[in-house]
Design a protein around this motif. Sequence first.
Motif, PDB file in Angstrom:
ATOM      1  N   LYS A 125      -6.112   9.948   9.681  1.00 48.65           N
ATOM      2  CA  LYS A 125      -4.846   9.731  10.015  1.00 48.65           C
ATOM      3  C   LYS A 125      -4.614   8.088  10.319  1.00 48.65           C
ATOM      4  CE  LYS A 125      -4.043  13.893  12.784  1.00 48.65           C
ATOM      5  NZ  LYS A 125      -3.532  14.505  14.228  1.00 48.65           N
ATOM      6  N   HIS A 126      -3.695   7.371   9.906  1.00 50.26           N
ATOM      7  CA  HIS A 126      -3.713   5.993   9.815  1.00 50.26           C
ATOM      8  C   HIS A 126      -2.442   5.634  10.622  1.00 50.26           C
ATOM      9  CE1 HIS A 126      -4.991   2.441   7.500  1.00 50.26           C
ATOM     10  NE2 HIS A 126      -3.954   2.080   7.886  1.00 50.26           N
ATOM     11  N   ILE A 127      -2.774   4.993  11.721  1.00 45.03           N
ATOM     12  CA  ILE A 127      -1.731   4.539  12.598  1.00 45.03           C
ATOM     13  C   ILE A 127      -1.779   3.269  12.515  1.00 45.03           C
ATOM     14  CG2 ILE A 127      -1.202   4.384  15.144  1.00 45.03           C
ATOM     15  CD1 ILE A 127      -3.052   6.915  15.475  1.00 45.03           C
ATOM     16  N   ALA A 128      -0.486   2.557  12.172  1.00 47.73           N
ATOM     17  CA  ALA A 128      -0.362   0.996  11.908  1.00 47.73           C
ATOM     18  C   ALA A 128       0.924   0.637  12.672  1.00 47.73           C
ATOM     19  CB  ALA A 128      -0.319   0.723  10.736  1.00 47.73           C
ATOM     20  N   THR A 129       1.238  -0.580  12.908  1.00 47.13           N
ATOM     21  CA  THR A 129       2.466  -1.188  13.398  1.00 47.13           C
ATOM     22  C   THR A 129       3.507  -1.344  12.436  1.00 47.13           C
ATOM     23  OG1 THR A 129       1.620  -3.325  13.094  1.00 47.13           O
ATOM     24  CG2 THR A 129       1.306  -2.207  15.336  1.00 47.13           C
ATOM     25  N   ASN A 130       3.114  -1.277  11.080  1.00 46.00           N
ATOM     26  CA  ASN A 130       4.237  -1.317  10.082  1.00 46.00           C
ATOM     27  C   ASN A 130       3.519  -1.023   8.863  1.00 46.00           C
ATOM     28  OD1 ASN A 130       3.083  -3.721   8.481  1.00 46.00           O
ATOM     29  ND2 ASN A 130       3.294  -4.710  10.651  1.00 46.00           N
ATOM     30  N   ASP A 131       4.377  -0.861   7.821  1.00 43.47           N
ATOM     31  CA  ASP A 131       3.720  -0.064   6.552  1.00 43.47           C
ATOM     32  C   ASP A 131       2.800  -0.956   5.942  1.00 43.47           C
ATOM     33  OD1 ASP A 131       4.941   2.442   7.036  1.00 43.47           O
ATOM     34  OD2 ASP A 131       6.855   1.794   5.989  1.00 43.47           O
ATOM     35  N   ASN A 132       3.188  -2.257   5.861  1.00 48.97           N
ATOM     36  CA  ASN A 132       2.051  -3.263   4.994  1.00 48.97           C
ATOM     37  C   ASN A 132       0.681  -3.115   5.586  1.00 48.97           C
ATOM     38  OD1 ASN A 132       4.342  -4.142   3.382  1.00 48.97           O
ATOM     39  ND2 ASN A 132       5.066  -5.803   5.162  1.00 48.97           N
TER      40      ASN A 132
END
Length: 219
Positions: A125-132
Amino acid sequence: MNFRNRIFKIKISSIITPQLVEKVADSLDKWTIYKPEFIALIINSLGGSLIQTQNLAILIKKYSQIHKIPIYCFGEDIVIKSALGLLTIGDKAYVNPYAIVGNMGYAQPYFDLRKLASNWYIHQKHIATNDNMKLLNPLNELSNQDKEWVEQQMKNQEAELINMIEINRKLDKSTFDDRLKDIYHNGIIQPNVLLKHGIIDGYAGFDAMIQGKKVRKLV
């Protein structure tokens, strides 16, 4: 103190890293009061970080300008990628006629680990603030966006390295396309091609230039 009979020798025989730049800086700081006949920059390197190569160039050129002494650069066995840019920072540039030179392009390996992860029941599961922030995830398929971003980054570095060489050697802009074809986009090349296009001044080794003078090895 005048060291006019002495030559300061800096030998780059590894990948160009921040640690190497720091080592050169520390060494030059210890010899700020001396004025040698010239600095001999000897290069036998696969290159490395373009930013660190530029930082190293700035350090050496600043010392040269402050003490009003020339820099002579010598390419030994291997001078590729950013090491070729470093070769051009001096007043004169020479290489071994049998040296491996060139290879200005950049490459970025990508390992697709999706099947390995699946076989070992690894779930991500990849959690990030933005798609970049999800670029180049080896557990996802390489997207066109990822590929385009990496290609652009590498093209920018290549263009900056080429510009470094062009400016350092004060090359004729009207013949740039010839150099692009013969050198910059041509992989490993023969040293005589560098001589033909004015990127080096000739074939000479450091030992042939010192003529019995004393050498102080800084790095």
